[in-house]
Scaffold this active site. Sequence first.
Site, mmCIF file in Angstrom:
data_model
loop_
_atom_site.group_PDB
_atom_site.id
_atom_site.type_symbol
_atom_site.label_atom_id
_atom_site.label_comp_id
_atom_site.label_asym_id
_atom_site.label_seq_id
_atom_site.Cartn_x
_atom_site.Cartn_y
_atom_site.Cartn_z
ATOM 1 N N GLY A 177 -6.929 5.181 5.418
ATOM 2 C CA GLY A 177 -6.526 6.023 4.298
ATOM 3 C C GLY A 177 -7.085 7.426 4.402
ATOM 4 O O GLY A 177 -8.209 7.635 4.849
ATOM 5 N N ARG A 195 -10.924 3.507 11.694
ATOM 6 C CA ARG A 195 -12.084 3.299 10.831
ATOM 7 C C ARG A 195 -12.553 1.869 11.030
ATOM 8 O O ARG A 195 -11.752 0.929 10.922
ATOM 9 C CB ARG A 195 -11.733 3.536 9.361
ATOM 10 C CG ARG A 195 -12.961 3.781 8.474
ATOM 11 C CD ARG A 195 -12.631 3.768 7.002
ATOM 12 N NE ARG A 195 -12.433 2.411 6.522
ATOM 13 C CZ ARG A 195 -11.357 2.000 5.855
ATOM 14 N NH1 ARG A 195 -10.362 2.833 5.614
ATOM 15 N NH2 ARG A 195 -11.264 0.741 5.470
ATOM 16 N N GLU A 229 -13.751 -5.516 10.205
ATOM 17 C CA GLU A 229 -12.355 -5.253 10.557
ATOM 18 C C GLU A 229 -12.183 -3.828 11.043
ATOM 19 O O GLU A 229 -13.046 -2.966 10.829
ATOM 20 C CB GLU A 229 -11.427 -5.501 9.368
ATOM 21 C CG GLU A 229 -11.721 -4.643 8.158
ATOM 22 C CD GLU A 229 -10.868 -5.042 6.954
ATOM 23 O OE1 GLU A 229 -9.855 -4.355 6.714
ATOM 24 O OE2 GLU A 229 -11.215 -6.031 6.262
ATOM 25 N N SER A 266 -6.902 -1.979 2.145
ATOM 26 C CA SER A 266 -7.188 -1.492 0.793
ATOM 27 C C SER A 266 -7.842 -2.527 -0.097
ATOM 28 O O SER A 266 -7.769 -2.447 -1.320
ATOM 29 C CB SER A 266 -5.908 -0.974 0.117
ATOM 30 O OG SER A 266 -5.446 0.193 0.754
ATOM 31 N N GLU A 304 0.815 -1.214 0.000
ATOM 32 C CA GLU A 304 0.000 0.000 0.000
ATOM 33 C C GLU A 304 0.855 1.274 0.000
ATOM 34 O O GLU A 304 0.403 2.331 0.423
ATOM 35 C CB GLU A 304 -0.929 -0.018 1.211
ATOM 36 C CG GLU A 304 -1.909 -1.182 1.183
ATOM 37 C CD GLU A 304 -2.766 -1.274 2.420
ATOM 38 O OE1 GLU A 304 -3.635 -0.402 2.609
ATOM 39 O OE2 GLU A 304 -2.572 -2.213 3.212
ATOM 40 N N TYR A 308 -9.912 3.423 -4.971
ATOM 41 C CA TYR A 308 -9.021 4.542 -5.257
ATOM 42 C C TYR A 308 -9.168 5.155 -6.649
ATOM 43 O O TYR A 308 -8.469 6.104 -6.971
ATOM 44 C CB TYR A 308 -7.563 4.111 -5.028
ATOM 45 C CG TYR A 308 -7.336 3.725 -3.582
ATOM 46 C CD1 TYR A 308 -7.387 4.681 -2.575
ATOM 47 C CD2 TYR A 308 -7.135 2.405 -3.210
ATOM 48 C CE1 TYR A 308 -7.212 4.341 -1.245
ATOM 49 C CE2 TYR A 308 -6.951 2.044 -1.880
ATOM 50 C CZ TYR A 308 -6.987 3.028 -0.910
ATOM 51 O OH TYR A 308 -6.825 2.683 0.415
ATOM 52 N N ASP A 347 -15.066 -1.099 9.824
ATOM 53 C CA ASP A 347 -15.847 -1.562 8.676
ATOM 54 C C ASP A 347 -16.873 -2.597 9.122
ATOM 55 O O ASP A 347 -16.558 -3.519 9.894
ATOM 56 C CB ASP A 347 -14.929 -2.175 7.622
ATOM 57 C CG ASP A 347 -13.946 -1.163 7.045
ATOM 58 O OD1 ASP A 347 -14.189 0.046 7.180
ATOM 59 O OD2 ASP A 347 -12.929 -1.592 6.463
ATOM 60 N N ASN A 388 -9.436 -0.536 11.143
ATOM 61 C CA ASN A 388 -8.293 0.060 10.460
ATOM 62 C C ASN A 388 -7.618 1.058 11.388
ATOM 63 O O ASN A 388 -8.199 2.080 11.762
ATOM 64 C CB ASN A 388 -8.760 0.761 9.182
ATOM 65 C CG ASN A 388 -9.413 -0.210 8.213
ATOM 66 O OD1 ASN A 388 -8.763 -0.762 7.338
ATOM 67 N ND2 ASN A 388 -10.710 -0.434 8.380
#
Length: 318
Positions: free
Chosen positions: A285, A264, A279, A155, A19, A225, A266, A281
């Site tokens: 990002g 973050r 999950e 990602s 990443e 992205y 999810d 984070n």
Amino acid sequence: MSKFTPLNIVILAGGISHERDVSLRSGRRVADALTNEGHTVTVLDPGANLLTTLTERAPDLIWPTLHGATGEDGALLSLLETTGIPFLGSRGPAAALAWNKATAKELALRAGYATPPAIALSTETFRDLGATSVLEHLINAIGLPLVVKPAQGGSSQGVTIVRTPADLPRAMVDAYTYATTALVEAHIDGTEVTVAVIDIGAGATALPIVEIVPVDGVYSFEARYNAGETDFYTPARLDQDVSEAVSSTAVAIHTLLDLRHLSRIDLIVDTAGTPWFLEANVLPGLTETSLVPQAIEAADQTLGATYSALAAHARTTQ
């Protein structure tokens, strides 16, 4: 111009994970936002002299934007703690727990939160027990469709939704490209959402929920992205009671995993309105197409002011 005291901030971006490019984009975006608020910002790509350079520069704050193992497996964050320089983000041990999706899911499950049933398989186990036998057992045990993903990573790299038995071998290979352990997880049909959890001094709170609707049905790396490949709805199109359940679950899991400052979470919301944890984070990002900036703007906040508030708080919580 920021109402906060200008700081000398070093942003870590780049690294050597899969990443790297995303990390560089996150670093540049954060640097621009902070510079516009009057802070002095330097972006460093971690290398052999990183710790020496940080000690010599002695910034007011280190802000890691290192996605993937380079920054999120806890090792670097633990090293940053030894420098005595304040840094933004979770401490190393907490990051290590969250980085392992299977471990984070087990902790959430033990605390009473819904998370899809899953099995973590190392490459050694997969090979030693016989690939054909293992694949057949996975389908019988978990059922189809199922999701195969690297047990560590972000990602959406190496993630596949498997709908037929013939698709499973390729999905396992793709996951093992990014990690030595694959997580094979039951697929929950529902609304994919993510919640940015932020703490700028008053405790962890949830920003507006982001609903994720990939154009082709799969939230892949490209869909994350590349502009136009995913539709986002912020706030998510959920009933108020469901939204409250999603937000409270995200904050609870952030707290359960002992995460700090910004994360973050999810989740998938099923047709009954139940949020299923997927999950966490640790260093989400922050690129121009990332979800946390969308949530910040949906809360009627600017990136510069929010990042300044995070930086100011992070200096006091080491």
